[in-house]
Design a protein around this motif. Sequence first.
Motif, PDB file in Angstrom:
ATOM      1  N   MET A   1      -9.478   0.893  -5.965  1.00  0.00           N
ATOM      2  CA  MET A   1      -9.499  -0.497  -6.441  1.00  0.00           C
ATOM      3  C   MET A   1      -9.363  -1.449  -5.254  1.00  0.00           C
ATOM      4  O   MET A   1      -8.508  -1.255  -4.395  1.00  0.00           O
ATOM      5  CB  MET A   1      -8.353  -0.733  -7.429  1.00  0.00           C
ATOM      6  CG  MET A   1      -8.336  -2.114  -8.034  1.00  0.00           C
ATOM      7  SD  MET A   1      -7.003  -2.286  -9.253  1.00  0.00           S
ATOM      8  CE  MET A   1      -7.223  -4.001  -9.703  1.00  0.00           C
ATOM      9  N   ARG A   2     -10.220  -2.461  -5.222  1.00  0.00           N
ATOM     10  CA  ARG A   2     -10.211  -3.386  -4.092  1.00  0.00           C
ATOM     11  C   ARG A   2      -9.014  -4.314  -4.155  1.00  0.00           C
ATOM     12  O   ARG A   2      -8.639  -4.823  -5.202  1.00  0.00           O
ATOM     13  CB  ARG A   2     -11.510  -4.193  -4.071  1.00  0.00           C
ATOM     14  CG  ARG A   2     -11.598  -5.211  -2.929  1.00  0.00           C
ATOM     15  CD  ARG A   2     -13.005  -5.733  -2.801  1.00  0.00           C
ATOM     16  NE  ARG A   2     -13.897  -4.688  -2.308  1.00  0.00           N
ATOM     17  CZ  ARG A   2     -15.198  -4.657  -2.549  1.00  0.00           C
ATOM     18  NH1 ARG A   2     -15.749  -5.584  -3.298  1.00  0.00           N
ATOM     19  NH2 ARG A   2     -15.949  -3.697  -2.058  1.00  0.00           N
ATOM     20  N   SER A   3      -8.402  -4.528  -2.990  1.00  0.00           N
ATOM     21  CA  SER A   3      -7.261  -5.436  -2.878  1.00  0.00           C
ATOM     22  C   SER A   3      -7.747  -6.744  -2.250  1.00  0.00           C
ATOM     23  O   SER A   3      -8.461  -6.729  -1.239  1.00  0.00           O
ATOM     24  CB  SER A   3      -6.171  -4.801  -1.995  1.00  0.00           C
ATOM     25  OG  SER A   3      -5.117  -5.705  -1.775  1.00  0.00           O
ATOM     26  N   TYR A   4      -7.361  -7.873  -2.849  1.00  0.00           N
ATOM     27  CA  TYR A   4      -7.817  -9.179  -2.376  1.00  0.00           C
ATOM     28  C   TYR A   4      -6.675  -9.931  -1.690  1.00  0.00           C
ATOM     29  O   TYR A   4      -5.516  -9.864  -2.124  1.00  0.00           O
ATOM     30  CB  TYR A   4      -8.343 -10.026  -3.536  1.00  0.00           C
ATOM     31  CG  TYR A   4      -9.610  -9.492  -4.165  1.00  0.00           C
ATOM     32  CD1 TYR A   4     -10.857  -9.831  -3.652  1.00  0.00           C
ATOM     33  CD2 TYR A   4      -9.558  -8.637  -5.263  1.00  0.00           C
ATOM     34  CE1 TYR A   4     -12.025  -9.335  -4.224  1.00  0.00           C
ATOM     35  CE2 TYR A   4     -10.716  -8.135  -5.839  1.00  0.00           C
ATOM     36  CZ  TYR A   4     -11.947  -8.489  -5.314  1.00  0.00           C
ATOM     37  OH  TYR A   4     -13.095  -7.995  -5.874  1.00  0.00           O
ATOM     38  N   LEU A   5      -7.022 -10.633  -0.628  1.00  0.00           N
ATOM     39  CA  LEU A   5      -6.073 -11.504   0.045  1.00  0.00           C
ATOM     40  C   LEU A   5      -5.987 -12.833  -0.702  1.00  0.00           C
ATOM     41  O   LEU A   5      -6.880 -13.183  -1.485  1.00  0.00           O
ATOM     42  CB  LEU A   5      -6.506 -11.725   1.491  1.00  0.00           C
ATOM     43  CG  LEU A   5      -6.585 -10.441   2.339  1.00  0.00           C
ATOM     44  CD1 LEU A   5      -7.280 -10.725   3.668  1.00  0.00           C
ATOM     45  CD2 LEU A   5      -5.201  -9.859   2.561  1.00  0.00           C
ATOM     46  N   ASP A   6      -4.943 -13.596  -0.437  1.00  0.00           N
ATOM     47  CA  ASP A   6      -4.718 -14.852  -1.171  1.00  0.00           C
ATOM     48  C   ASP A   6      -5.909 -15.799  -1.068  1.00  0.00           C
ATOM     49  O   ASP A   6      -6.320 -16.408  -2.058  1.00  0.00           O
ATOM     50  CB  ASP A   6      -3.456 -15.552  -0.647  1.00  0.00           C
ATOM     51  CG  ASP A   6      -2.180 -14.805  -1.045  1.00  0.00           C
ATOM     52  OD1 ASP A   6      -2.262 -13.957  -1.961  1.00  0.00           O
ATOM     53  OD2 ASP A   6      -1.122 -15.060  -0.441  1.00  0.00           O
TER      54      ASP A   6
END
Length: 317
Positions: free
Chosen positions: A1-6
Amino acid sequence: MRSYLDFEKPVAELEAKIEELRALADSGNAVAIGDEITHLETKSRRALSDLYTALTPWQKTMVARHPQRPHFVDYCAELITDFTPLAGDRKFGEDEAIIGGLGRFRGESVCIIGQEKGSSTETRLKHNFGMARPEGYRKAVRLMELASRFDLPVITFVDTAGAYPGIGAEERGQAEAIARSTDACLMLPTPNVSVIIGEGGSGGAIALATANRVLMLEHSVYSVISPEGAASILWRDPTRAQDAATAMKITAQDLLRFQIIDAIIPEPAGGAHRNPKAAINAAGDAIAASLQDLAGLSPVEIKRARADKFLAIGRKL
């Protein structure tokens, strides 16, 4: 699962919508929505490109620390064949934060050394988050001496917040170990190329990055101290890390302009974590080009060129 930055929230929302529409299309419970998906994908790519074209130094720091960014073990697995790891410093013990050994890079025998942060809780603890103790740097010196004996180029990969500052490490001579590793880099009679693939933090990075060619991935950072540490010292306020990141000039673009590094390796759109294989292959091409540039130089010329490079820093500006 892709993790997104703020700061990637707009892209995250678009990609979530795309996945939702794809799920509907796959279930067969929706009318044809292919055109809408294509439109959203185009919009998402454009938003991602716009974001990464104008990243601030603090945002680049966040990208450099992204948990899904490829680590040293990924570069080693992709670029090095017949890799044989060598362990221990022959003085105290083994340090898992620095991995090194011998292998082949595009058919050529090389010595490879890299800092490994780990990609899961278990591996991060095992590798101490990439923060080496003295025995790690002494192992690096041992490997560089081996490379010198067998006339092997040395390739190093830097990715650390800094050397481990624990009491035990200081008792065992952390500063002396870093200094000797830096000296070993300078005295190598064979070519050495260093690639900063994430964070290049303080002396912990310089101990491996004192090379004939210093390369940086486009969204990596290289600094004498972390932005949080600098903010704590300068303003006694770690929340001003963004101000410190801007003031310290830690990005690849700034460091190339100051002639501290030699080249920037482009990253795929959205950073190396979105397409690790492409980022790793680009790094491999840059390393190969650097080694080719240094081929044919005598040991004396290699050492002189390296020394001149670092002595010239700050004098031509």
